[in-house]
Design a protein around this motif. Structure first.
Motif, PDB file in Angstrom:
ATOM      1  N   ASP A 129       0.824  -1.208   0.000  1.00  0.00           N
ATOM      2  CA  ASP A 129       0.000   0.000   0.000  1.00  0.00           C
ATOM      3  C   ASP A 129       0.857   1.257   0.000  1.00  0.00           C
ATOM      4  O   ASP A 129       0.602   2.195  -0.756  1.00  0.00           O
ATOM      5  CB  ASP A 129      -0.952   0.009   1.201  1.00  0.00           C
ATOM      6  N   ALA A 130       1.884   1.283   0.832  1.00  0.00           N
ATOM      7  CA  ALA A 130       2.778   2.445   0.883  1.00  0.00           C
ATOM      8  C   ALA A 130       3.532   2.595  -0.425  1.00  0.00           C
ATOM      9  O   ALA A 130       3.721   3.711  -0.915  1.00  0.00           O
ATOM     10  CB  ALA A 130       3.751   2.318   2.055  1.00  0.00           C
ATOM     11  N   LEU A 132       2.531   1.623  -3.464  1.00  0.00           N
ATOM     12  CA  LEU A 132       1.615   2.133  -4.485  1.00  0.00           C
ATOM     13  C   LEU A 132       1.298   3.608  -4.253  1.00  0.00           C
ATOM     14  O   LEU A 132       1.220   4.387  -5.216  1.00  0.00           O
ATOM     15  CB  LEU A 132       0.320   1.304  -4.495  1.00  0.00           C
ATOM     16  N   GLU A 133       1.135   3.989  -3.012  1.00  0.00           N
ATOM     17  CA  GLU A 133       0.872   5.393  -2.689  1.00  0.00           C
ATOM     18  C   GLU A 133       2.028   6.276  -3.151  1.00  0.00           C
ATOM     19  O   GLU A 133       1.812   7.333  -3.762  1.00  0.00           O
ATOM     20  CB  GLU A 133       0.648   5.544  -1.184  1.00  0.00           C
ATOM     21  N   GLU A 134       3.248   5.842  -2.871  1.00  0.00           N
ATOM     22  CA  GLU A 134       4.420   6.608  -3.307  1.00  0.00           C
ATOM     23  C   GLU A 134       4.522   6.655  -4.825  1.00  0.00           C
ATOM     24  O   GLU A 134       4.812   7.699  -5.417  1.00  0.00           O
ATOM     25  CB  GLU A 134       5.697   5.998  -2.714  1.00  0.00           C
ATOM     26  N   LEU A 136       2.093   6.346  -7.086  1.00  0.00           N
ATOM     27  CA  LEU A 136       1.027   7.154  -7.669  1.00  0.00           C
ATOM     28  C   LEU A 136       1.198   8.638  -7.374  1.00  0.00           C
ATOM     29  O   LEU A 136       0.681   9.480  -8.114  1.00  0.00           O
ATOM     30  CB  LEU A 136      -0.329   6.666  -7.180  1.00  0.00           C
ATOM     31  N   ALA A 137       1.933   8.968  -6.326  1.00  0.00           N
ATOM     32  CA  ALA A 137       2.171  10.374  -5.977  1.00  0.00           C
ATOM     33  C   ALA A 137       3.145  11.034  -6.940  1.00  0.00           C
ATOM     34  O   ALA A 137       3.206  12.261  -7.022  1.00  0.00           O
ATOM     35  CB  ALA A 137       2.692  10.490  -4.549  1.00  0.00           C
TER      36      ALA A 137
END
Length: 138
Positions: A129-130, A132-134, A136-137
């Motif tokens: 999750d972290a 993918l968050e990074e 996509l950011a």
């Protein structure tokens, strides 16, 4: 107290094509945030001459059997200084240029034992999750 990072300075020998050896040092480091990777900075004196990132499991297996293909391979080998791990590094450009290094097997095993105090072998994980968050950011 949980360790989050370990590092060690290990003597290595660079094997030149002419058969001569040149002493170097490798500054190995391992961090909890990147549990699969061992980072190596190769030093001539205080100057960093190359930086590589190795898979920790592959490095550990290289103490006992030949592993790897492509840019990086490891294999156990006896050298003039005793038991060593032969590390072959290639440039990835397909021309075969690269380096052959010999790392003292006992020193490498001690460093790997320190990494297992940070995260035991087989307990590595990635926070998807972290990640993918990074990603996509960006």
């Amino acid at each position: 107290m949980l360790l989050s990072r370990v590092a060690a300075l290990i003597a290595v020998r660079f094997e030149e094509p002419a058969g001569d050896g040149m002493p170097l040092h490798a500054r190995l480091s391992y961090e909890r945030e990147d549990p699969f990777a061992v980072r190596a900075k190769f030093l001539a004196g205080h100057e960093v001459i190359a930086t590589w990132c190795f898979d920790r499991q592959m490095l550990a297996e290289g103490l006992h059997r030949p592993v790897g293909e492509g840019d990086v391979t490891f294999r156990p080998q006896w050298s003039a200084g005793g038991e060593a791990v032969r590390v072959e590094l290639r440039d990835g450009g397909g021309c075969g240029a690269g380096a052959v290094l010999f790392v003292d097997a006992q020193a490498l095993e001690r460093f790997l034992d320190m990494t297992y105090a940070v995260i035991p072998a087989g307990a590595e994980s990635v926070d998807v999750d972290a990640f993918l968050e990074e990603l996509l950011a960006r």
